[in-house]
Design a protein around this motif. Structure first.
Motif, mmCIF file in Angstrom:
data_model
loop_
_atom_site.group_PDB
_atom_site.id
_atom_site.type_symbol
_atom_site.label_atom_id
_atom_site.label_comp_id
_atom_site.label_asym_id
_atom_site.label_seq_id
_atom_site.Cartn_x
_atom_site.Cartn_y
_atom_site.Cartn_z
ATOM 1 N N LEU A 28 -2.523 2.239 -1.768
ATOM 2 C CA LEU A 28 -1.664 3.199 -2.449
ATOM 3 C C LEU A 28 -2.417 4.361 -3.085
ATOM 4 C CD1 LEU A 28 0.768 0.677 -4.179
ATOM 5 C CD2 LEU A 28 0.984 1.778 -1.958
ATOM 6 N N VAL A 29 -3.735 4.375 -2.958
ATOM 7 C CA VAL A 29 -4.497 5.399 -3.674
ATOM 8 C C VAL A 29 -5.090 6.455 -2.751
ATOM 9 C CG1 VAL A 29 -5.062 3.805 -5.518
ATOM 10 C CG2 VAL A 29 -6.625 4.032 -3.588
ATOM 11 N N THR A 30 -4.861 6.363 -1.459
ATOM 12 C CA THR A 30 -5.432 7.353 -0.547
ATOM 13 C C THR A 30 -4.365 7.917 0.369
ATOM 14 O OG1 THR A 30 -6.056 5.628 1.019
ATOM 15 C CG2 THR A 30 -7.741 6.316 -0.548
ATOM 16 N N GLU A 31 -4.652 9.062 0.940
ATOM 17 C CA GLU A 31 -3.689 9.724 1.807
ATOM 18 C C GLU A 31 -3.570 9.027 3.160
ATOM 19 O OE1 GLU A 31 -7.482 12.322 1.962
ATOM 20 O OE2 GLU A 31 -6.487 10.974 0.584
ATOM 21 N N GLN A 32 -2.556 9.418 3.909
ATOM 22 C CA GLN A 32 -2.217 8.763 5.161
ATOM 23 C C GLN A 32 -3.174 9.084 6.309
ATOM 24 O OE1 GLN A 32 0.543 6.466 5.439
ATOM 25 N NE2 GLN A 32 -0.001 6.627 3.285
ATOM 26 N N ARG A 56 -10.726 -5.933 -2.946
ATOM 27 C CA ARG A 56 -12.006 -5.364 -3.389
ATOM 28 C C ARG A 56 -12.290 -4.036 -2.678
ATOM 29 N NH1 ARG A 56 -16.371 -6.874 -7.045
ATOM 30 N NH2 ARG A 56 -18.314 -6.091 -6.170
ATOM 31 N N ILE A 57 -12.057 -3.996 -1.380
ATOM 32 C CA ILE A 57 -12.289 -2.773 -0.612
ATOM 33 C C ILE A 57 -11.390 -1.650 -1.115
ATOM 34 C CG2 ILE A 57 -11.992 -1.717 1.667
ATOM 35 C CD1 ILE A 57 -12.998 -4.328 2.889
ATOM 36 N N PHE A 58 -10.130 -1.963 -1.367
ATOM 37 C CA PHE A 58 -9.204 -0.948 -1.870
ATOM 38 C C PHE A 58 -9.631 -0.447 -3.249
ATOM 39 C CE2 PHE A 58 -5.090 -2.050 0.680
ATOM 40 C CZ PHE A 58 -5.750 -1.719 1.855
ATOM 41 N N ALA A 59 -10.083 -1.358 -4.104
ATOM 42 C CA ALA A 59 -10.510 -0.959 -5.442
ATOM 43 C C ALA A 59 -11.703 -0.007 -5.372
ATOM 44 C CB ALA A 59 -10.870 -2.190 -6.271
ATOM 45 N N GLU A 60 -12.635 -0.288 -4.472
ATOM 46 C CA GLU A 60 -13.803 0.580 -4.315
ATOM 47 C C GLU A 60 -13.403 1.922 -3.713
ATOM 48 O OE1 GLU A 60 -17.059 -0.050 -5.326
ATOM 49 O OE2 GLU A 60 -16.012 -1.685 -6.364
ATOM 50 N N SER A 61 -12.409 1.907 -2.832
ATOM 51 C CA SER A 61 -11.978 3.161 -2.205
ATOM 52 C C SER A 61 -11.304 4.090 -3.198
ATOM 53 C CB SER A 61 -11.034 2.880 -1.034
ATOM 54 O OG SER A 61 -9.752 2.487 -1.491
ATOM 55 N N ALA A 62 -10.836 3.534 -4.325
ATOM 56 C CA ALA A 62 -10.151 4.345 -5.335
ATOM 57 C C ALA A 62 -11.124 5.120 -6.216
ATOM 58 C CB ALA A 62 -9.267 3.453 -6.204
ATOM 59 N N ALA A 326 -17.013 -8.061 0.991
ATOM 60 C CA ALA A 326 -16.341 -6.763 0.914
ATOM 61 C C ALA A 326 -17.349 -5.650 0.675
ATOM 62 C CB ALA A 326 -15.298 -6.781 -0.196
ATOM 63 N N ASP A 327 -18.303 -5.884 -0.210
ATOM 64 C CA ASP A 327 -19.322 -4.865 -0.493
ATOM 65 C C ASP A 327 -20.183 -4.598 0.735
ATOM 66 O OD1 ASP A 327 -18.375 -4.705 -3.067
ATOM 67 O OD2 ASP A 327 -19.944 -5.969 -3.937
ATOM 68 N N ALA A 328 -20.499 -5.658 1.484
ATOM 69 C CA ALA A 328 -21.295 -5.493 2.695
ATOM 70 C C ALA A 328 -20.505 -4.730 3.764
ATOM 71 C CB ALA A 328 -21.727 -6.861 3.231
ATOM 72 N N ILE A 329 -19.220 -5.016 3.870
ATOM 73 C CA ILE A 329 -18.368 -4.272 4.815
ATOM 74 C C ILE A 329 -18.376 -2.794 4.468
ATOM 75 C CG2 ILE A 329 -15.987 -3.902 5.575
ATOM 76 C CD1 ILE A 329 -15.577 -6.963 5.218
ATOM 77 N N LEU A 330 -18.211 -2.490 3.195
ATOM 78 C CA LEU A 330 -18.199 -1.090 2.754
ATOM 79 C C LEU A 330 -19.534 -0.414 3.016
ATOM 80 C CD1 LEU A 330 -16.171 -1.403 -0.550
ATOM 81 C CD2 LEU A 330 -15.541 -0.024 1.437
ATOM 82 N N LYS A 331 -20.621 -1.151 2.808
ATOM 83 C CA LYS A 331 -21.950 -0.584 3.067
ATOM 84 C C LYS A 331 -22.100 -0.248 4.545
ATOM 85 C CE LYS A 331 -26.896 -1.501 2.410
ATOM 86 N NZ LYS A 331 -27.895 -2.497 1.908
ATOM 87 N N ALA A 332 -21.680 -1.162 5.410
ATOM 88 C CA ALA A 332 -21.750 -0.918 6.854
ATOM 89 C C ALA A 332 -20.832 0.236 7.239
ATOM 90 C CB ALA A 332 -21.349 -2.180 7.612
ATOM 91 N N PHE A 333 -19.631 0.216 6.726
ATOM 92 C CA PHE A 333 -18.634 1.228 7.010
ATOM 93 C C PHE A 333 -19.122 2.607 6.558
ATOM 94 C CE2 PHE A 333 -13.852 2.274 6.288
ATOM 95 C CZ PHE A 333 -13.833 3.002 7.453
#
Length: 346
Positions: A28-32, A56-62, A326-333
């Protein structure tokens, strides 16, 4: 922000015999225009075990400069979770008692993303879903990683921006002999307990036995969404709860030894067109270190975009250490997005 979800069903018949269940988690915190995550679980689990990782991923994306993530979609394998309930009659036919191929999960994923079937919402109303123009990121654990890899081998081809494989079961025939519990897994599945008087009793049992190392959030989700009430067709002769993925089906899924080899032989080609990241648990509790090394050297052949290891966990990393995963996924991503952005400027 609290995690919300929308439930969907998918019917690909007559092209494919199984109904499939999936959930969408909108960010809910990012555009489409952001990325869409596609999540595939391991053997014996179900789509909801991904929820702590998604949260966790969504929280970091915010956060400022966070990745633009549109939503996440978690998909049940056809004989797991809610899908197993819908496919109960077909699964009881006997055709899948000995071996349930992981390619059934791959085909289900491919058909969903290609839109070759009909979608319904949580109220069983027909809806239109289109993944064709989305920027897809596949995230798979164990069987789910293999299934995502093999989803590329079906037509029509589905394109992922990147893939993240967590403890991927990419194995050759010689590797099976090296696995620490290989000959036992299907037997363990058949011998496991599959009846409890209530979900509360099941949660207490899991908390004190084989699942006690799991993150408590994941354990609660496993009980809430992985168990169902017994019916007159069950052999227990009393009311209670049992596994949605029947232990016979879990055992037959463990018996598949073809999909892993197919994926092992395919992933080098996969890497040539898609950034692929691998995340291992630091504890080599199921796949020995030498097998992981062979997967890197002779499977991926040095073509991986990144490799990470997570301390304090092994093969069940997403269930034991979901925040670290989740943190590792974000790092790779993040590394993939940075590389793609740099290339776009050339």
């Amino acid at each position: 922000m609290p995690l919300t979800f929308e439930e969907y069903g998918f019917d690909p018949r007559p092209q494919f015999p199984f109904l499939v269940t999936l959930k969408r988690y909108p960010n809910l915190v990012t555009e489409q225009t952001g990325f869409t995550l596609i999540l595939a679980h391991g053997t014996g689990f179900h789509k909801e075990v991904w929820e702590p990782i998604i949260e966790r991923i969504f929280a970091e994306s915010a956060k400022p400069n966070g990745l633009k993530i549109r939503d996440a979609w978690a998909i049940d394998a056809p004989n797991h979770g809610d899908a197993a309930v819908l496919n109960a009659a077909l699964l009881k036919s006997g055709a899948y008692d000995i071996t349930f191929s992981w390619e059934n999960y791959s085909r289900a994923i491919n058909l969903i993303l290609a839109g070759l079937g009909t979608f319904t919402d949580g109220k069983n109303r027909l809806v239109r879903l289109d993944f064709a123009n989305r920027r897809l990121v596949g995230i798979g654990h164990s069987m789910g990683a293999v299934s995502l890899a093999l989803a590329h081998t079906f037509y029509p081809t589905v394109k992922f921006d990147s893939l993240v494989f967590i403890e991927p079961m990419l194995l050759t025939a010689r590797h099976f002999k090296a696995l620490k519990h290989d000959i036992k897994l299907h037997e363990i599945a058949l011998a496991r307990r599959d009846f409890w008087e209530s979900k509360e009793e099941a949660l207490t049992s899991f908390s004190t036995k084989g699942m006690k190392s799991w993150d408590k959030r994941v354990m609660k989700l496993f009980v809430e969404f992985g168990l169902r009430e017994t019916t007159k067709d069950d052999p227990f002769n009393q009311p209670g709860v049992t596994l949605k993925c029947a232990k016979l089906q879990e055992s037959s899924t463990f018996r598949d030894r073809t999909s892993q080899v197919l994926a092992f032989d395919f992933v080098e080609s996969l890497c040539s067109g898609t950034p692929v990241h691998v995340i291992w648990g630091a504890i080599d509790d199921y796949i020995p270190a030498r097998v992981k090394g062979d997967i890197h050297d002779n499977g991926f052949r040095g073509q991986l975009a990144s490799i990470q290891r997570i301390a304090g966990c092994g093969h069940l990393a997403p269930l034991v250490q979901p925040d670290a995963v989740a943190d590792a996924i974000l790092k790779a991503f993040n590394s993939t997005v940075t590389t793609l952005t740099a290339k776009s400027r050339l």
